[in-house]
Enzyme design. Structure first.
Site, mmCIF file in Angstrom:
data_model
loop_
_atom_site.group_PDB
_atom_site.id
_atom_site.type_symbol
_atom_site.label_atom_id
_atom_site.label_comp_id
_atom_site.label_asym_id
_atom_site.label_seq_id
_atom_site.Cartn_x
_atom_site.Cartn_y
_atom_site.Cartn_z
ATOM 1 N N ASP A 244 12.856 34.687 -24.690
ATOM 2 C CA ASP A 244 13.753 35.190 -23.643
ATOM 3 C C ASP A 244 13.914 36.707 -23.687
ATOM 4 O O ASP A 244 14.966 37.241 -23.345
ATOM 5 C CB ASP A 244 15.140 34.524 -23.727
ATOM 6 C CG ASP A 244 15.034 33.006 -23.733
ATOM 7 O OD1 ASP A 244 14.254 32.488 -22.924
ATOM 8 O OD2 ASP A 244 15.710 32.362 -24.546
ATOM 9 N N LYS B 281 9.756 38.588 -20.873
ATOM 10 C CA LYS B 281 8.291 38.690 -20.808
ATOM 11 C C LYS B 281 7.762 38.607 -19.384
ATOM 12 O O LYS B 281 6.802 39.274 -19.041
ATOM 13 C CB LYS B 281 7.646 37.561 -21.628
ATOM 14 C CG LYS B 281 7.862 37.696 -23.105
ATOM 15 C CD LYS B 281 7.203 36.573 -23.856
ATOM 16 C CE LYS B 281 7.912 35.261 -23.710
ATOM 17 N NZ LYS B 281 9.125 35.081 -24.514
ATOM 18 N N ASN C 253 8.704 24.343 -21.687
ATOM 19 C CA ASN C 253 9.896 24.765 -22.436
ATOM 20 C C ASN C 253 10.157 26.249 -22.211
ATOM 21 O O ASN C 253 11.221 26.758 -22.501
ATOM 22 C CB ASN C 253 9.742 24.479 -23.938
ATOM 23 C CG ASN C 253 8.439 25.002 -24.512
ATOM 24 O OD1 ASN C 253 7.520 25.351 -23.786
ATOM 25 N ND2 ASN C 253 8.354 25.052 -25.831
ATOM 26 N N GLY D 206 10.571 29.815 -20.028
ATOM 27 C CA GLY D 206 11.255 30.141 -18.784
ATOM 28 C C GLY D 206 11.077 31.611 -18.487
ATOM 29 O O GLY D 206 11.535 32.448 -19.244
ATOM 30 N N HIS D 207 10.350 31.892 -17.457
ATOM 31 C CA HIS D 207 10.149 33.284 -17.054
ATOM 32 C C HIS D 207 10.854 33.508 -15.726
ATOM 33 O O HIS D 207 10.619 32.771 -14.778
ATOM 34 C CB HIS D 207 8.657 33.567 -16.812
ATOM 35 C CG HIS D 207 7.854 33.650 -18.059
ATOM 36 N ND1 HIS D 207 6.487 33.641 -18.058
ATOM 37 C CD2 HIS D 207 8.226 33.768 -19.337
ATOM 38 C CE1 HIS D 207 6.045 33.742 -19.293
ATOM 39 N NE2 HIS D 207 7.086 33.813 -20.087
ATOM 40 N N THR E 121 14.305 21.757 -26.097
ATOM 41 C CA THR E 121 14.528 21.768 -24.654
ATOM 42 C C THR E 121 14.412 20.342 -24.084
ATOM 43 O O THR E 121 14.641 20.138 -22.894
ATOM 44 C CB THR E 121 13.495 22.669 -23.957
ATOM 45 O OG1 THR E 121 12.182 22.198 -24.282
ATOM 46 C CG2 THR E 121 13.633 24.117 -24.407
ATOM 47 N N GLN F 26 7.953 31.532 -25.510
ATOM 48 C CA GLN F 26 8.881 31.580 -26.656
ATOM 49 C C GLN F 26 8.786 32.951 -27.356
ATOM 50 O O GLN F 26 8.628 33.947 -26.689
ATOM 51 C CB GLN F 26 8.655 30.425 -27.626
ATOM 52 C CG GLN F 26 9.009 29.057 -27.050
ATOM 53 C CD GLN F 26 7.930 28.500 -26.162
ATOM 54 O OE1 GLN F 26 6.763 28.479 -26.527
ATOM 55 N NE2 GLN F 26 8.275 28.059 -24.986
ATOM 56 N N LEU G 188 17.679 47.475 -21.713
ATOM 57 C CA LEU G 188 18.442 48.573 -22.307
ATOM 58 C C LEU G 188 19.740 48.813 -21.530
ATOM 59 O O LEU G 188 20.770 49.163 -22.107
ATOM 60 C CB LEU G 188 17.583 49.851 -22.326
ATOM 61 C CG LEU G 188 18.191 51.052 -23.056
ATOM 62 C CD1 LEU G 188 18.391 50.764 -24.533
ATOM 63 C CD2 LEU G 188 17.329 52.303 -22.876
ATOM 64 N N ASP G 189 19.692 48.584 -20.217
ATOM 65 C CA ASP G 189 20.878 48.812 -19.364
ATOM 66 C C ASP G 189 22.073 47.950 -19.764
ATOM 67 O O ASP G 189 23.218 48.337 -19.540
ATOM 68 C CB ASP G 189 20.517 48.524 -17.896
ATOM 69 C CG ASP G 189 19.899 47.147 -17.717
ATOM 70 O OD1 ASP G 189 18.887 46.872 -18.378
ATOM 71 O OD2 ASP G 189 20.443 46.338 -16.940
ATOM 72 N N GLY H 236 12.729 48.529 -20.022
ATOM 73 C CA GLY H 236 13.337 47.873 -18.861
ATOM 74 C C GLY H 236 14.771 48.372 -18.712
ATOM 75 O O GLY H 236 15.557 48.312 -19.657
ATOM 76 N N GLY I 90 16.630 47.485 -15.779
ATOM 77 C CA GLY I 90 17.254 46.631 -14.767
ATOM 78 C C GLY I 90 16.301 45.488 -14.478
ATOM 79 O O GLY I 90 15.143 45.530 -14.878
HETATM 80 P P1 IMP Z 1 11.096 22.941 -28.055
HETATM 81 O O1 IMP Z 1 10.164 24.070 -27.800
HETATM 82 O O2 IMP Z 1 11.602 22.313 -26.780
HETATM 83 O O3 IMP Z 1 10.547 21.937 -29.010
HETATM 84 O O4 IMP Z 1 12.410 23.542 -28.763
HETATM 85 C C1 IMP Z 1 12.353 24.076 -30.075
HETATM 86 C C2 IMP Z 1 13.201 25.321 -30.192
HETATM 87 O O5 IMP Z 1 12.618 26.379 -29.449
HETATM 88 C C3 IMP Z 1 14.636 25.167 -29.647
HETATM 89 O O6 IMP Z 1 15.499 25.952 -30.450
HETATM 90 C C4 IMP Z 1 14.532 25.760 -28.257
HETATM 91 O O7 IMP Z 1 15.789 26.219 -27.791
HETATM 92 C C5 IMP Z 1 13.573 26.896 -28.519
HETATM 93 N N1 IMP Z 1 12.836 27.315 -27.323
HETATM 94 C C6 IMP Z 1 11.813 26.683 -26.722
HETATM 95 N N2 IMP Z 1 11.373 27.378 -25.674
HETATM 96 C C7 IMP Z 1 12.109 28.493 -25.609
HETATM 97 C C8 IMP Z 1 12.082 29.647 -24.762
HETATM 98 O O8 IMP Z 1 11.281 29.791 -23.833
HETATM 99 N N3 IMP Z 1 13.006 30.590 -25.042
HETATM 100 C C9 IMP Z 1 13.873 30.489 -26.070
HETATM 101 N N4 IMP Z 1 13.928 29.449 -26.886
HETATM 102 C C10 IMP Z 1 13.045 28.460 -26.668
#
Ligand code: IMP
Length: 427
Positions: A13, A16, A38, A40-41, A128, A223, A331-332, A412, A414
């Protein structure tokens, strides 16, 4: 400089999507090499906001070929719904390539992920719930189902039956759940096959040829470094290798082909799910970081845990990834603090260390040692060059750079596409 890796230097997070997207216009291929939906962009293009989980963010850049590499785990229903969601908004998705060797997340993987977490109770990982761990476990156990299996019905049935033989025992006898019908799973999967077939390719061949032809190939990690199954805070990690080496195995490209490894580093730290986090804040500063930084998961909507910048982690990320430089994001968000704590070392049972302890218990007991840097109150979101930043913000960036062991090439300021200061062009 044809092949670059862009990866999270903390717990994911880090922003990226924005960094990848910034490069999108000049990149020929954007490749995901591990993880699945899992991730999230969030990518902001003009006044449009896109939340991507599985698809590489390059899908939003016309001219760029998005690639899902062999190291990714693919939930076919998510793949198709993300594609149709983008198509409805006028995005051309026809260039997507999906490795035939990527493993499929099936309904039983998601079921097992959730039931296992429930079974673990207090000891849960906080996954997730998308089936990521069970799918990678099957891959390593050699009972996984791959994208290519979708196109051979009898092989698919054999493989699903073999996988469920064991799992149904666990589901029924251990978790007290109903057994899953192999036939039903196969029918569901076959329902996706026709729509997916046109995207399937020998992506390793395509990517190696592209690099040989001097095309620009960007490997986009999901991740982050500290969630890596080998180098992260095991067992509170994801089940793949987001670190730089994962780009090689997860895309079938040799390490000698990779020329630059950029770490995305948030100006503070966040984490989702369970596990140690030395600089975590439980006070109003933590709340403020969450509120101002919008630190709610793109994938699960969970509140992210928030804390100050941790230079020990950043330095570790430089080491295990061989980072060449950083993209410092958000940074903002730090605007307005009179002084900003930065963790420069840990104290573990009275001993001070500047390196991340390899021992899990030590890391659980690590107390942050802070240095305090002077803050700034000016709005920095309009800054276009490094010189536009207030002096204290410049000093903050320089201090982080010094502590983290690699130069900062972009900042970054903003969420928008153009709210970025480029110091040293990525291409
Ligand atoms: P999993 O990837 O769903 O097996 O989760 C394993 C760990 O990775 C958990 O703590 C999730 O919250 C974390 N995790 C998985 N994907 C992300 C991501 O994209 N950002 C932040 N944490 C993640």
């Amino acid at each position: 400089m044809p092949a670059l890796v862009l990866l999270g230097a903390q717990w994911g997070d880090e922003g990226k999507g924005k960094a990848t997207d910034l490069l999108g216009g000049s990149v020929d291929y954007v490749v995901r090499y591990q993880g699945g939906n899992n991730a999230g962009h969030t990518v902001v293009v003009g006044d449009q906001k896109y939340a991507l989980h599985l698809l590489p963010s390059g899908i939003l850049s016309p001219g760029c070929t998005p690639v899902i590499g062999n190291g990714v785990v693919v939930d076919p229903s998510v793949l198709l719904s993300e594609l149709s969601g983008l198509e409805e908004r006028g995005v051309d998705t026809s260039k997507l390539l999906v490795s035939g060797n990527a493993h499929l997340i099936t309904p039983y993987h998601a079921t097992l992920d959730k039931t296992t977490e429930r079974f673990l109770g207090k000891r849960k990982i906080g996954t997730t719930g998308r089936g990521i761990g069970p799918t990678y476990a099957d891959k390593i156990n050699r009972v996984g189902i791959r994208v290519q299996d979708l196109f051979d019905e009898s092989i698919l049935l054999q493989k699903v039956e073999a996988a469920l033989d064991f799992k149904n025992q666990v589901l029924a006898k251990l978790y007290n759940r109903r057994a899953i019908s192999a036939q039903q799973v196969v029918e569901e999967l076959l329902g996706y096959a026709g729509q997916i077939e046109k995207y399937v390719a020998d992506t390793t061949l395509v990517l190696n040829r592209a690099i040989d032809d001097d095309k620009v190939v960007l490997f986009e990690g999901g991740q982050g470094t500290l969630l890596d199954v080998d180098h992260g805070t095991y067992p509170f990690v994801t089940s793949s290798n987001p670190t730089a080496g994962g780009a090689c195995t997860g895309a079938g490209v040799g390490p000698t082909k990779i020329s630059r490894v950029i770490g995305i580093l948030k100006a503070y730290t966040t984490r989702v799910g369970a596990g140690p986090f030395p600089t975590e804040l439980f006070d109003e500063d933590g709340e403020a970081l969450r509120r101002i930084g919008g630190e709610f998961g793109v994938t699960t909507g969970r509140n992210r845990r928030c804390g100050w910048f941790d230079a020990v982690i950043a330095r570790y990320a430089t080491r295990v990834n061989g980072l060449t430089d950083f993209f410092l994001t958000k940074l903002d968000v730090l605007t307005g603090w009179e002084r900003i704590p930065v963790c420069v070392a840990y104290e573990i049972e009275g001993e001070r260390t500047t390196e991340l302890p390899y021992n899990q218990s030590d890391f659980h007991h690590a107390k942050p040692v802070y240095e305090y840097l002077p803050g700034w109150s000016e709005d920095i979101t309009k800054a276009k060059t490094f010189a536009d930043l207030p002096r204290n913000a410049q000093a903050y960036v320089r201090a982080l750079e010094e502590m983290s062991g690699a130069p900062v090439s972009a900042i970054g300021v903003g969420p928008g596409r153009d709210e970025t200061i480029e110091i040293n062009a990525f291409l």
